[in-house]
Motif scaffolding. Structure first.
Motif, PDB file in Angstrom:
ATOM      1  N   ALA A   1      43.310  41.331  49.149  1.00  0.00           N
ATOM      2  CA  ALA A   1      44.576  40.870  48.557  1.00  0.00           C
ATOM      3  C   ALA A   1      45.030  39.533  49.155  1.00  0.00           C
ATOM      4  O   ALA A   1      45.352  38.583  48.435  1.00  0.00           O
ATOM      5  CB  ALA A   1      45.651  41.935  48.764  1.00  0.00           C
ATOM      6  N   ARG A   2      45.032  39.434  50.464  1.00  0.00           N
ATOM      7  CA  ARG A   2      45.514  38.209  51.116  1.00  0.00           C
ATOM      8  C   ARG A   2      44.602  37.023  50.801  1.00  0.00           C
ATOM      9  O   ARG A   2      45.062  35.915  50.556  1.00  0.00           O
ATOM     10  CB  ARG A   2      45.587  38.430  52.639  1.00  0.00           C
ATOM     11  N   ARG A   3      43.307  37.265  50.792  1.00  0.00           N
ATOM     12  CA  ARG A   3      42.360  36.181  50.527  1.00  0.00           C
ATOM     13  C   ARG A   3      42.542  35.638  49.104  1.00  0.00           C
ATOM     14  O   ARG A   3      42.389  34.447  48.855  1.00  0.00           O
ATOM     15  CB  ARG A   3      40.907  36.686  50.704  1.00  0.00           C
ATOM     16  N   ILE A   4      42.882  36.538  48.178  1.00  0.00           N
ATOM     17  CA  ILE A   4      43.090  36.102  46.795  1.00  0.00           C
ATOM     18  C   ILE A   4      44.293  35.164  46.711  1.00  0.00           C
ATOM     19  O   ILE A   4      44.228  34.105  46.090  1.00  0.00           O
ATOM     20  CB  ILE A   4      43.244  37.327  45.856  1.00  0.00           C
ATOM     21  N   VAL A   5      45.388  35.520  47.390  1.00  0.00           N
ATOM     22  CA  VAL A   5      46.568  34.641  47.380  1.00  0.00           C
ATOM     23  C   VAL A   5      46.222  33.300  48.032  1.00  0.00           C
ATOM     24  O   VAL A   5      46.591  32.232  47.529  1.00  0.00           O
ATOM     25  CB  VAL A   5      47.760  35.279  48.144  1.00  0.00           C
ATOM     26  N   GLN A   6      45.525  33.366  49.162  1.00  0.00           N
ATOM     27  CA  GLN A   6      45.132  32.127  49.857  1.00  0.00           C
ATOM     28  C   GLN A   6      44.374  31.198  48.912  1.00  0.00           C
ATOM     29  O   GLN A   6      44.639  29.999  48.864  1.00  0.00           O
ATOM     30  CB  GLN A   6      44.214  32.460  51.037  1.00  0.00           C
ATOM     31  N   LEU A   7      43.431  31.761  48.163  1.00  0.00           N
ATOM     32  CA  LEU A   7      42.625  30.936  47.261  1.00  0.00           C
ATOM     33  C   LEU A   7      43.450  30.442  46.073  1.00  0.00           C
ATOM     34  O   LEU A   7      43.356  29.274  45.693  1.00  0.00           O
ATOM     35  CB  LEU A   7      41.395  31.718  46.772  1.00  0.00           C
ATOM     36  N   LEU A   8      44.280  31.318  45.510  1.00  0.00           N
ATOM     37  CA  LEU A   8      45.094  30.915  44.354  1.00  0.00           C
ATOM     38  C   LEU A   8      46.056  29.780  44.730  1.00  0.00           C
ATOM     39  O   LEU A   8      46.158  28.780  44.025  1.00  0.00           O
ATOM     40  CB  LEU A   8      45.903  32.111  43.824  1.00  0.00           C
ATOM     41  N   VAL A   9      46.765  29.950  45.842  1.00  0.00           N
ATOM     42  CA  VAL A   9      47.765  28.947  46.222  1.00  0.00           C
ATOM     43  C   VAL A   9      47.096  27.745  46.907  1.00  0.00           C
ATOM     44  O   VAL A   9      47.393  26.588  46.594  1.00  0.00           O
ATOM     45  CB  VAL A   9      48.861  29.557  47.133  1.00  0.00           C
ATOM     46  N   GLY A  10      46.191  28.028  47.843  1.00  0.00           N
ATOM     47  CA  GLY A  10      45.546  26.949  48.607  1.00  0.00           C
ATOM     48  C   GLY A  10      44.781  25.983  47.719  1.00  0.00           C
ATOM     49  O   GLY A  10      44.937  24.764  47.830  1.00  0.00           O
ATOM     50  N   LEU A  11      43.969  26.512  46.811  1.00  0.00           N
ATOM     51  CA  LEU A  11      43.183  25.637  45.929  1.00  0.00           C
ATOM     52  C   LEU A  11      44.086  24.866  44.973  1.00  0.00           C
ATOM     53  O   LEU A  11      43.848  23.700  44.686  1.00  0.00           O
ATOM     54  CB  LEU A  11      42.160  26.461  45.130  1.00  0.00           C
ATOM     55  N   TYR A  12      45.131  25.524  44.508  1.00  0.00           N
ATOM     56  CA  TYR A  12      46.078  24.851  43.606  1.00  0.00           C
ATOM     57  C   TYR A  12      46.691  23.641  44.315  1.00  0.00           C
ATOM     58  O   TYR A  12      46.759  22.542  43.758  1.00  0.00           O
ATOM     59  CB  TYR A  12      47.173  25.845  43.188  1.00  0.00           C
ATOM     60  N   MET A  13      47.098  23.838  45.581  1.00  0.00           N
ATOM     61  CA  MET A  13      47.760  22.742  46.297  1.00  0.00           C
ATOM     62  C   MET A  13      46.771  21.651  46.694  1.00  0.00           C
ATOM     63  O   MET A  13      47.075  20.464  46.569  1.00  0.00           O
ATOM     64  CB  MET A  13      48.489  23.283  47.528  1.00  0.00           C
ATOM     65  N   LEU A  14      45.607  22.060  47.140  1.00  0.00           N
ATOM     66  CA  LEU A  14      44.623  21.070  47.577  1.00  0.00           C
ATOM     67  C   LEU A  14      44.032  20.295  46.385  1.00  0.00           C
ATOM     68  O   LEU A  14      44.046  19.056  46.366  1.00  0.00           O
ATOM     69  CB  LEU A  14      43.494  21.772  48.350  1.00  0.00           C
ATOM     70  N   VAL A  15      43.554  21.028  45.397  1.00  0.00           N
ATOM     71  CA  VAL A  15      42.837  20.372  44.295  1.00  0.00           C
ATOM     72  C   VAL A  15      43.799  19.806  43.250  1.00  0.00           C
ATOM     73  O   VAL A  15      43.736  18.614  42.924  1.00  0.00           O
ATOM     74  CB  VAL A  15      41.828  21.356  43.631  1.00  0.00           C
ATOM     75  N   TYR A  16      44.723  20.656  42.759  1.00  0.00           N
ATOM     76  CA  TYR A  16      45.580  20.176  41.668  1.00  0.00           C
ATOM     77  C   TYR A  16      46.637  19.184  42.180  1.00  0.00           C
ATOM     78  O   TYR A  16      46.694  18.039  41.735  1.00  0.00           O
ATOM     79  CB  TYR A  16      46.236  21.362  40.943  1.00  0.00           C
ATOM     80  N   LEU A  17      47.462  19.639  43.142  1.00  0.00           N
ATOM     81  CA  LEU A  17      48.541  18.755  43.603  1.00  0.00           C
ATOM     82  C   LEU A  17      48.003  17.568  44.395  1.00  0.00           C
ATOM     83  O   LEU A  17      48.423  16.432  44.190  1.00  0.00           O
ATOM     84  CB  LEU A  17      49.544  19.536  44.456  1.00  0.00           C
ATOM     85  N   GLY A  18      47.065  17.853  45.309  1.00  0.00           N
ATOM     86  CA  GLY A  18      46.574  16.794  46.200  1.00  0.00           C
ATOM     87  C   GLY A  18      45.621  15.833  45.518  1.00  0.00           C
ATOM     88  O   GLY A  18      45.875  14.629  45.461  1.00  0.00           O
ATOM     89  N   LEU A  19      44.506  16.372  44.989  1.00  0.00           N
ATOM     90  CA  LEU A  19      43.457  15.480  44.476  1.00  0.00           C
ATOM     91  C   LEU A  19      43.731  14.996  43.055  1.00  0.00           C
ATOM     92  O   LEU A  19      43.459  13.833  42.737  1.00  0.00           O
ATOM     93  CB  LEU A  19      42.095  16.198  44.535  1.00  0.00           C
ATOM     94  N   ILE A  20      44.282  15.863  42.200  1.00  0.00           N
ATOM     95  CA  ILE A  20      44.499  15.438  40.806  1.00  0.00           C
ATOM     96  C   ILE A  20      45.845  14.715  40.634  1.00  0.00           C
ATOM     97  O   ILE A  20      45.907  13.644  40.041  1.00  0.00           O
ATOM     98  CB  ILE A  20      44.384  16.656  39.842  1.00  0.00           C
ATOM     99  N   CYS A  21      46.908  15.301  41.206  1.00  0.00           N
ATOM    100  CA  CYS A  21      48.236  14.677  41.030  1.00  0.00           C
ATOM    101  C   CYS A  21      48.558  13.641  42.120  1.00  0.00           C
ATOM    102  O   CYS A  21      49.629  13.028  42.093  1.00  0.00           O
ATOM    103  CB  CYS A  21      49.323  15.736  41.028  1.00  0.00           C
TER     104      CYS A  21
END
Ligand code: SF4
Ligand code: SF4
Ligand code: SF4
Length: 286
Positions: free
Chosen positions: A69-89
């Motif tokens: 459960a915790r790893r899923i949240v980490q991946l959902l939120v972490g990847l969103y922030m790193l890839v979408y917000l950081g690299l794309i936006c």
């Protein structure tokens, strides 16, 4: 009559069980709608709704005893922030990004992120950010030393150096009137992340501790530690049930003395609410 009383009782028990994911969703939706309406930006509605939904899903899966459960949240939120917000936006959500927006006097992106996740949020949910959302720890938690294999070192002072260095770096850019600051911030985000990951991985293997970077180097802990000291959500030990077997301390990645209920407990401000101690307690004392 008895049947209707029974079904009411079952319904109430279910509501109590799922109260936490519902509360998390309501809190994040409140932030999402408030920021959307006050800043007139639909992005905030999407951003905080997504994060709130991810966290609620994780808490729900945890209640359902799903191992990852915790790893899923980490991946959902972490990847969103790193890839979408950081690299794309191109939003620098690292500490330099926070200083940058702070100096420009804009309450946007990184300043909002820091206010919610790392400065005022920890008064409610402690270092939940570190356990469930940080994209640095998202990678470090895949390494083999989930429980530290060596005693803790007294080098936590390094965090103040990295904290000061990030502040001096951004202040110097402003004082020198350097142009293209947005571009510099984007590259600072890329280079900063490469440095964080490289240092984190090297330290994890050298100290045989996945979270060594969090314990000694991470500058954000300068905010997180004092704020989480006052956290509303914190683990407590039921002394009636506890048999002092010490298992909770042996599985803790952050060396927290969780059986001591005082706020001054050893490494108390290091707790990342990962729930490993709760899962492993043989007496359900936590
Ligand atoms: S201590 Fe720093 S690197 Fe570690 S999880 Fe928290 S914010 Fe991320
Ligand atoms: S694992 Fe449970 S019973 Fe054992 S010391 Fe910790 S709280 Fe007490
Ligand atoms: S194992 Fe328990 S005390 Fe240790 S960090 Fe996780 S939740 Fe906190």
């Amino acid at each position: 009559m008895i049947e209707s009383f029974k079904s009411k009782f079952v319904w109430e028990a279910k509501m109590k069980k799922y109260a936490m994911p519902i509360i998390m969703l309501v809190v994040f939706e409140t932030v999402a709608i408030t920021l959307w309406l006050t800043k007139n930006k639909l992005f905030y509605l999407f951003n905080f709704s997504y994060i709130g939904l991810s966290i609620s899903l994780g808490v729900f899966l945890y209640i359902k005893k799903y191992k990852y459960a915790r790893r899923i949240v980490q991946l959902l939120v972490g990847l969103y922030m790193l890839v979408y917000l950081g690299l794309i936006c191109n939003e620098n959500m690292q500490i330099e990004g926070f200083w940058y927006y702070l100096f420009t006097g804009v309450f946007e992106a990184a300043t909002i992120h820091y206010a919610v996740a790392k400065i005022f949020g920890p008064l409610i949910f402690g270092r939940g950010w570190c356990g469930y959302a940080c994209w640095t720890a998202m990678v470090l938690d895949f390494l083999p030393y989930k429980v530290p294999k060596e005693p803790r070192r007294k080098i936590g002072w390094i965090r103040y150096i990295t904290f000061a260095a990030s502040l001096i770096f951004v202040a110097a850019l402003f004082l020198a009137h350097v142009g293209s600051l947005e571009r510099i911030m984007f590259w600072a985000f890329i280079i900063g992340n490469i440095l964080y990951y490289t240092t984190g991985i090297i330290l994890a293997f050298s100290f045989k501790d996945n979270r060594a970077f969090c314990k000694y180097i991470c500058p954000i802990t300068v905010f997180l530690k004092p704020m989480s000291y006052f956290s509303l959500i914190r683990l407590k030990c039921d002394k009636e049930k506890c048999i002092s077997c010490g298992k909770c301390k042996r599985v803790c990645p952050m060396n927290v003395d969780v059986t001591d209920n005082s706020r001054k407990r050893k490494n108390g401000t290091e707790c990342i609410l990962c729930m490993e101690c709760v899962k492993n307690c043989p007496k359900d004392a936590l």
